[in-house]
Design an enzyme around this catalytic site. Structure first.
Site, mmCIF file in Angstrom:
data_model
loop_
_atom_site.group_PDB
_atom_site.id
_atom_site.type_symbol
_atom_site.label_atom_id
_atom_site.label_comp_id
_atom_site.label_asym_id
_atom_site.label_seq_id
_atom_site.Cartn_x
_atom_site.Cartn_y
_atom_site.Cartn_z
ATOM 1 N N HIS A 178 0.852 -1.209 0.000
ATOM 2 C CA HIS A 178 0.000 0.000 0.000
ATOM 3 C C HIS A 178 0.886 1.257 0.000
ATOM 4 C CE1 HIS A 178 -3.210 2.708 1.149
ATOM 5 N NE2 HIS A 178 -4.072 1.735 1.345
ATOM 6 N N GLU B 68 -0.544 1.270 -5.531
ATOM 7 C CA GLU B 68 -0.292 0.045 -4.773
ATOM 8 C C GLU B 68 -0.240 -1.178 -5.681
ATOM 9 O OE1 GLU B 68 -3.485 -0.020 -1.859
ATOM 10 O OE2 GLU B 68 -3.625 2.144 -1.989
HETATM 11 O O1 TA6 Z 1 -6.060 1.293 -0.865
HETATM 12 C C1 TA6 Z 1 -7.060 2.222 -0.799
HETATM 13 C C2 TA6 Z 1 -7.812 2.043 0.496
HETATM 14 O O2 TA6 Z 1 -8.322 0.750 0.596
HETATM 15 C C3 TA6 Z 1 -8.896 3.117 0.579
HETATM 16 O O3 TA6 Z 1 -10.186 2.612 0.393
HETATM 17 C C4 TA6 Z 1 -8.623 3.831 1.855
HETATM 18 O O4 TA6 Z 1 -9.560 3.833 2.794
HETATM 19 C C5 TA6 Z 1 -7.209 3.436 2.211
HETATM 20 O O5 TA6 Z 1 -6.937 2.223 1.609
HETATM 21 C C6 TA6 Z 1 -6.707 3.522 3.631
HETATM 22 O O6 TA6 Z 1 -7.158 2.477 4.421
HETATM 23 P P1 TA6 Z 1 -6.824 2.441 5.964
HETATM 24 O O7 TA6 Z 1 -7.463 1.184 6.489
HETATM 25 O O8 TA6 Z 1 -5.328 2.440 6.093
HETATM 26 O O9 TA6 Z 1 -7.420 3.697 6.556
#
Ligand code: TA6
Length: 317
Positions: free
Chosen positions: A170, A274
């Site tokens: 991520h 990502e």
């Molecule tokens: O990768 C994108 C995502 O899944 C978004 O939907 C967003 O909410 C982000 O990741 C962050 O997620 P987190 O659980 O770290 O707040």
């Protein structure tokens, strides 16, 4: 070999924020990377000029069990809320350990700055994800400053059962001004739009630019994607292997305000791209291993009649 070269500590194990254990990787030209054992989480990647290439929120918590906001969280064994586990799985908020005896690894012998981490099933985690696994993560800072992450995940079940998982690196990239950023390599591809109930759309022919919230899973993406930071005249090239999908996320202003560990205006200076495996989960039978690799390099952007020339970055090397 010069004195400076001889004395360089390529791999330094020390304590970081809140006394959490971290490993600092350094290379001769001055590049560096930092990895927290908590989350197996890369929190910093700097080029030879000491410039930070990853975004880390000023409000990031280094307080387990909260995940660290920024850097490279590892999403395993579940991406987002695509399953019964907490969002993005549990690997990003577990304590990994240093793997002192990793199995053979085909690697470039000039790589000296690397660390091997390992995460295994625990009695507690087996209650929420009933599988035995070994997750080996090698993080390498190459002599030229490239950052490489290789994940090797093995099914260690003794009950004969396969398991399936989704996965993402991520990665939060630091950008100078999100409205001046372009992402090349995802044109004409299909994507699932998380802002529209994961409905499937097809991207148009142009590079992706940013003027509002975006949260998409691009499908069957090429192995190279380029992020062009127009203001900084820098291109980050992401190369991936075993990871067919690519998520592009920026929360923009409204959503940013709703994320407690994210500054209100920080969305202007970050972009998540990502490398992931989401649409078709990976299934491993007992004894089988999956490998997913991410390689990041930062290069000065070149110009072609006043335009950044991503093709050179995408098609070289
Ligand atoms: O990768 C994108 C995502 O899944 C978004 O939907 C967003 O909410 C982000 O990741 C962050 O997620 P987190 O659980 O770290 O707040």
């Amino acid at each position: 070999m010069s004195r400076a070269h001889r004395e360089l500590v390529y791999v330094d194990r020390c304590r970081g924020i809140n006394g959490l254990e971290k490993v600092v990787l350094r290379e001769v030209r001055g590049c560096s990377a930092e990895v927290y054992l908590y989350g197996g989480h890369v929190t910093s990647w700097k080029n030879e000029h000491g410039e930070e290439l990853l975004f880390l929120s000023s409000k990031a918590n280094f307080n387990p069990p909260k995940a660290i906001r920024g850097g490279i969280p590892i999403c395993f064994p579940q991406f987002s809320n695509l399953g019964p586990l907490e969002s993005h799985g549990f690997a990003r908020n577990r304590f990994w350990i240093i793997d002192n005896d990793p199995p053979a690894f085909t690697t470039n012998s000039s790589n000296k700055a690397f660390v091997d981490l390992i995460l295994k099933h625990s009695d507690e985690d087996v209650k929420i994800w009933p599988h035995r696994y070994e997750y080996r993560l090698r993080i390498t800072l190459g002599p030229g400053g490239d950052l490489m992450l290789t994940s090797r995940i093995r099914n260690m079940n003794t009950d004969g059962k396969p398991f399936s998982f989704t996965f993402a690196y991520h990665t939060y990239f630091a950008v100078t001004d999100i409205s001046e950023v372009r992402v090349e390599g995802l044109e004409t591809l299909d994507y699932l739009d998380n802002l529209k109930n994961r409905e499937r759309f097809t991207e148009q022919g142009d590079a992706i630019t940013f003027e509002s919230e975006i949260d998409r899973v691009y499908l069957s993406t090429p192995t190279k994607i380029a992020i062009l930071d127009h203001e900084r005249k820098r291109t980050v090239v992401l190369r991936k292997d075993g990871l067919p999908d690519a998520v592009v996320w920026n929360p923009w202003d409204k959503r940013a305000k709703a994320i407690p560990d994210f500054g209100d205006d920080e969305y202007k200076h970050m972009l998540c791209v990502e490398a992931a495996c989401i649409e078709k989960p990976i299934t491993l039978k007992p004894g089988e291993e999956w490998k997913g690799k991410l390689e990041l390099s930062a290069v000065p952007s070149s110009y072609c009649s006043g335009q950044l020339d991503p093709q050179r970055a995408l098609h070289s090397g």
